[in-house]
Design a protein around this motif. Structure first.
Motif, mmCIF file in Angstrom:
data_model
loop_
_atom_site.group_PDB
_atom_site.id
_atom_site.type_symbol
_atom_site.label_atom_id
_atom_site.label_comp_id
_atom_site.label_asym_id
_atom_site.label_seq_id
_atom_site.Cartn_x
_atom_site.Cartn_y
_atom_site.Cartn_z
ATOM 1 N N LYS A 4 -22.933 46.511 4.612
ATOM 2 C CA LYS A 4 -21.554 46.993 5.103
ATOM 3 C C LYS A 4 -20.550 45.767 5.230
ATOM 4 O O LYS A 4 -19.482 45.989 5.118
ATOM 5 C CB LYS A 4 -21.842 47.821 6.265
ATOM 6 N N PHE A 5 -20.984 44.620 5.794
ATOM 7 C CA PHE A 5 -20.373 43.610 6.189
ATOM 8 C C PHE A 5 -19.657 43.170 5.037
ATOM 9 O O PHE A 5 -18.456 42.912 4.989
ATOM 10 C CB PHE A 5 -21.080 42.509 6.467
ATOM 11 N N PHE A 6 -20.081 43.205 3.750
ATOM 12 C CA PHE A 6 -19.248 42.691 2.420
ATOM 13 C C PHE A 6 -18.371 43.630 1.966
ATOM 14 O O PHE A 6 -17.365 43.657 1.465
ATOM 15 C CB PHE A 6 -20.037 42.333 1.249
ATOM 16 N N ALA A 7 -18.765 45.208 2.134
ATOM 17 C CA ALA A 7 -18.113 46.516 1.785
ATOM 18 C C ALA A 7 -16.734 46.292 2.474
ATOM 19 O O ALA A 7 -15.520 46.350 2.061
ATOM 20 C CB ALA A 7 -18.690 47.421 1.758
ATOM 21 N N LEU B 121 -31.242 46.418 -3.864
ATOM 22 C CA LEU B 121 -29.729 46.059 -3.459
ATOM 23 C C LEU B 121 -28.807 46.826 -4.483
ATOM 24 O O LEU B 121 -28.014 47.108 -3.952
ATOM 25 C CB LEU B 121 -29.705 44.774 -3.343
ATOM 26 N N SER B 122 -29.308 47.087 -5.814
ATOM 27 C CA SER B 122 -28.398 47.717 -6.629
ATOM 28 C C SER B 122 -28.122 49.171 -6.407
ATOM 29 O O SER B 122 -27.430 49.708 -7.108
ATOM 30 C CB SER B 122 -29.042 47.424 -8.083
ATOM 31 N N TYR B 123 -28.961 49.574 -5.339
ATOM 32 C CA TYR B 123 -28.787 51.065 -5.002
ATOM 33 C C TYR B 123 -27.820 51.191 -3.684
ATOM 34 O O TYR B 123 -27.913 52.354 -3.046
ATOM 35 C CB TYR B 123 -30.081 51.668 -5.086
ATOM 36 N N TYR C 282 -22.625 51.392 -0.944
ATOM 37 C CA TYR C 282 -21.088 50.976 -1.143
ATOM 38 C C TYR C 282 -20.848 50.708 -2.489
ATOM 39 O O TYR C 282 -19.670 50.730 -2.536
ATOM 40 C CB TYR C 282 -20.990 49.833 -0.162
ATOM 41 N N GLY C 283 -21.789 50.869 -3.615
ATOM 42 C CA GLY C 283 -21.371 50.703 -4.881
ATOM 43 C C GLY C 283 -20.997 49.184 -5.140
ATOM 44 O O GLY C 283 -20.311 49.098 -6.171
ATOM 45 N N PRO D 40 -26.425 49.481 -14.095
ATOM 46 C CA PRO D 40 -24.796 49.358 -14.321
ATOM 47 C C PRO D 40 -24.231 48.418 -13.342
ATOM 48 O O PRO D 40 -23.188 48.120 -13.203
ATOM 49 C CB PRO D 40 -24.331 50.711 -14.227
ATOM 50 N N PHE D 41 -24.967 48.501 -11.908
ATOM 51 C CA PHE D 41 -24.640 47.544 -10.981
ATOM 52 C C PHE D 41 -25.250 46.146 -10.781
ATOM 53 O O PHE D 41 -24.880 45.509 -9.845
ATOM 54 C CB PHE D 41 -25.057 48.366 -9.503
ATOM 55 N N ILE D 42 -25.859 45.919 -11.997
ATOM 56 C CA ILE D 42 -26.450 44.565 -12.036
ATOM 57 C C ILE D 42 -25.422 43.844 -12.898
ATOM 58 O O ILE D 42 -25.359 44.198 -14.083
ATOM 59 C CB ILE D 42 -27.870 44.538 -12.522
#
Length: 363
Positions: A87-90, A111-113, A116-117, A142-144
């Motif tokens: 959440k901090f980064f999002a 982490l890739s799931y 926050y996408g 797709p998120f890596i």
């Protein structure tokens, strides 16, 4: 194929918001679309840190940038961030985080799931089975993404062959990749040593656009990021003019070049003949397209050197108006020397293989 883009770096802990905002505006003007932002050296409380980073990230987001934050396990401890909640980064507005150090594979996959996408970017500068391990934990590919390191200390950046081996591991899985080039004027990086911030050692002192041409020519890098801040406007402009999808080499013309020769250099889509030889790179279509246009001899008596650009003259029969780039010195009065490939770009001739497409333009 992934679309390729340009990025720049900012270091909020070593610079002011105003200077960074100005730099992002300039980058935006020249088509830059991603930001590398180091969080390896933060000072202050979690709330202060988030506020400081959020301010500049949101400014970048308004200009259409995606920001990736470079983070380490120590940072998670320092800011009391749990891996199960990013959440901090999002909330800071980031598009993703780059993990400067490796975990155990299962952690990265999990982490890739994240809810926050956020994209999870991995350090590409290690030739180990790291990525296979993460993928085997059923990561959300797709998120890596992958991003190489940069190297502030002269002599410590990657050799080219090693860079290729590391990069192939990521491209094999179709993963989006990035690497760094170095500004020759930027003085700001994450540490107090800064001899430039490239990924490749052989690129450290080259003009910035030639560094980018080298990374794109490898066929393994999607995004080219300037490692140090702040690059000059001339450098940003030069990078914006690099062809990201094929080699476009610059030719210094001789005085005697004719209009037809200039057209033959700059207009066609060149490609190297499939049945190659070791003496010259041959682009043979111009001799068909321009077969009826006269081309009197000039600059045709010297010994041609590597990188000289030649065009067949009127005495060359069927080969009149064929374009060639010299690989090995030779003499041939039926060819005119019309210019030479820019000196800094000569090494890029090695990337022109049989059937390789390339463009030429004047310096």
């Amino acid at each position: 194929m992934t679309m390729r883009s340009l990025g720049l770096s900012i270091y909020p802990d070593h610079s002011s918001f105003e200077d960074n905002a100005k730099y992002l505006e300039l980058g935006h003007k020249y088509g830059f679309s991603r930001i590398f932002m180091s969080m390896l050296e933060v000072q202050g409380s979690p709330a202060e840190t988030q506020a400081k980073y959020k301010k500049i990230i949101e400014y970048g987001n308004k200009l259409g940038y995606q920001t990736f934050l470079d983070v380490s396990p120590q940072l998670f401890d320092q800011l009391s961030i749990d891996y199960s909640d990013l959440k901090f980064f999002a909330e800071a507005g980031a598009a993703g985080i780059r993990l400067d150090q490796a975990f155990d594979g299962a952690t990265e996959a999990m982490l890739s799931y994240n809810s926050y996408g956020l994209i999870i970017e991995l350090n590409m500068s290690n030739n180990v089975d790291y990525l296979n391990n993460i993928i085997s934990y059923q990561a959300n590919t797709p998120f890596i993404y992958g991003c190489h390191n940069f190297y502030p200390q002269r002599g410590t950046a990657l050799p080219y062959d090693f860079f290729i081996e590391c990069s192939k591991r990521f491209k094999k899985f179709g993963i989006h990749t990035a690497a760094f080039v170095s500004s020759q004027v930027g003085k700001i990086g994450p540490w107090n040593v800064e001899d430039g911030l490239p990924t490749l050692e052989q690129d450290r002192d080259l003009p910035i656009d030639v560094q980018a041409m080298h990374l794109f020519a490898s066929g393994l890098i999607d995004d080219v990021i300037i490692g140090n801040a702040y690059a000059s406007e001339e450098e940003l402009k030069a990078l914006s003019q690099v062809n990201r999808y094929q080699l476009m080499l610059h030719v210094d013309y001789v005085k005697q070049i004719s209009n037809i020769e200039k057209t033959i250099v700059e207009k066609p889509q060149h490609f190297r003949r499939g049945d190659m030889n070791e003496i010259v790179i041959r682009s043979t279509m111009p001799r068909v397209t321009y077969k009826d246009i006269p081309n009197p001899p000039h600059d045709n008596s010297e010994e041609f050197q590597r990188g000289d650009v030649l065009i067949g003259n009127d005495n060359f029969g069927i080969y009149k108006n064929e374009l060639q780039i010299v690989l090995k010195p030779h003499k041939e009065p039926r060819k005119n020397k019309i210019g030479s490939i820019a000196k800094d770009e000569l090494f890029l001739l090695d990337f022109i293989k049989p059937w390789t497409k390339f463009k030429l333009t004047s310096k």
